[in-house]
Motif scaffolding. Structure first.
Motif, PDB file in Angstrom:
ATOM      1  N   VAL A  35       0.819  -1.216   0.000  1.00  0.00           N
ATOM      2  CA  VAL A  35       0.000   0.000   0.000  1.00  0.00           C
ATOM      3  C   VAL A  35       0.852   1.266   0.000  1.00  0.00           C
ATOM      4  O   VAL A  35       0.528   2.239  -0.695  1.00  0.00           O
ATOM      5  CB  VAL A  35      -0.957   0.010   1.220  1.00  0.00           C
ATOM      6  N   ASP A  94      -7.344  -8.219   2.590  1.00  0.00           N
ATOM      7  CA  ASP A  94      -8.116  -7.218   1.853  1.00  0.00           C
ATOM      8  C   ASP A  94      -8.726  -6.188   2.800  1.00  0.00           C
ATOM      9  O   ASP A  94      -8.735  -4.986   2.509  1.00  0.00           O
ATOM     10  CB  ASP A  94      -9.221  -7.895   1.043  1.00  0.00           C
ATOM     11  N   PHE A  98      -7.730  -2.270   2.942  1.00  0.00           N
ATOM     12  CA  PHE A  98      -8.769  -1.256   2.783  1.00  0.00           C
ATOM     13  C   PHE A  98      -8.675  -0.206   3.880  1.00  0.00           C
ATOM     14  O   PHE A  98      -8.734   1.004   3.611  1.00  0.00           O
ATOM     15  CB  PHE A  98     -10.151  -1.917   2.802  1.00  0.00           C
ATOM     16  N   SER A 101      -5.520   1.876   3.383  1.00  0.00           N
ATOM     17  CA  SER A 101      -5.705   2.792   2.256  1.00  0.00           C
ATOM     18  C   SER A 101      -6.618   3.951   2.636  1.00  0.00           C
ATOM     19  O   SER A 101      -6.411   5.091   2.192  1.00  0.00           O
ATOM     20  CB  SER A 101      -6.294   2.033   1.062  1.00  0.00           C
ATOM     21  N   THR A 171      -6.740   0.767  -2.568  1.00  0.00           N
ATOM     22  CA  THR A 171      -6.776  -0.669  -2.260  1.00  0.00           C
ATOM     23  C   THR A 171      -6.628  -1.491  -3.529  1.00  0.00           C
ATOM     24  O   THR A 171      -5.839  -2.449  -3.587  1.00  0.00           O
ATOM     25  CB  THR A 171      -8.111  -1.028  -1.570  1.00  0.00           C
ATOM     26  N   PRO A 178     -11.148  -4.279  -2.937  1.00  0.00           N
ATOM     27  CA  PRO A 178     -12.003  -3.427  -2.103  1.00  0.00           C
ATOM     28  C   PRO A 178     -13.387  -4.022  -1.890  1.00  0.00           C
ATOM     29  O   PRO A 178     -14.032  -3.753  -0.883  1.00  0.00           O
ATOM     30  CB  PRO A 178     -12.064  -2.105  -2.873  1.00  0.00           C
TER      31      PRO A 178
END
Length: 219
Positions: A35, A94, A98, A101, A171, A178
């Motif tokens: 990220v 994930d 998220f 991010s 993401t 996402p």
């Protein structure tokens, strides 16, 4: 440099009783490495004069509640901090990507600076109003405090939704989904739409993420 900082923190975690080979910590290292460069590139693209050298950190205090937030250090460098307890709330990378991010998006969008300006404006406005009405120094000080709180929270819900939208894109660009990450909202308490609340209702946030996914053809 950031990679070694994270690894040092993980070594410290092992010394304090948290196993450095814990899957949650390994996932944190991997997600941060994915990220951070995407966030830096997006930050430079949108704000070439802003400090975009993100520092992703772990707070290893075992007493710290589950939390993730964005701040800046004394030199203006953007810092994203996750507590150890926060890592345990994620069901997959994930969701972690998220949230990370989302936090970097706050800096890219300049939300912290806007919040401070709103707080100052609120404090000045309400303080002057009480002063014109003949308020005592104590009443003026109290009014300034209330004005700062109200000012800081005036657009906080909008800021969260903006960060959700940009965080959705980051993401995806970082290699995560996402559409899976947004499910994080399904397991946290819904703040509803409380007056002067700092976060919007979870359904509103989910809607923004799904609309962003649909608009940009993400997954």
């Amino acid at each position: 440099m950031r990679r070694y900082l994270i690894l040092i923190l993980l070594w410290v975690a092992g010394c304090t009783g948290v196993m450095p080979d814990d899957p949650a910590y390994r996932a944190f290292v991997a997600v941060a490495q994915d990220v951070e460069p995407v966030a830096e590139a997006e930050c430079i693209k949108q704000n070439p004069n802003r400090n975009c050298d993100f520092d992703v950190q772990l707070d290893l205090d075992p007493q710290a509640p589950a939390n993730a937030f964005q701040t800046v250090d004394r030199n203006g460098r953007p810092v994203v901090i996750f507590t150890a307890a926060m890592l345990e709330t994620f069901r997959n990378p994930d969701e972690m990507a998220f949230v990370m991010s989302h936090e970097v998006a706050h800096h890219i969008l300049g939300h912290l600076d806007q919040q401070r300006r709103n707080a100052v404006q609120g404090a000045v406005f309400l303080g002057e109003l009480v002063s014109l009405e003949g308020g005592t120094p104590e009443e003026i000080a109290n009014a300034q405090y209330v004005g700062a709180v109200v000012g800081a929270r005036s657009y906080s819900k909008a800021f969260e939704l903006e960060a959700d939208a940009l965080g959705t894109v980051i993401t995806h660009l970082a290699g995560y989904r996402p559409s899976v990450g947004v499910r994080f909202f399904e397991q946290i308490p819904d703040p509803g739409d409380a007056f002067l609340g700092t976060h919007p209702a979870n359904p509103d946030r989910i809607l923004v993420v799904r609309e962003t996914i649909r608009t940009y053809g993400l997954n």
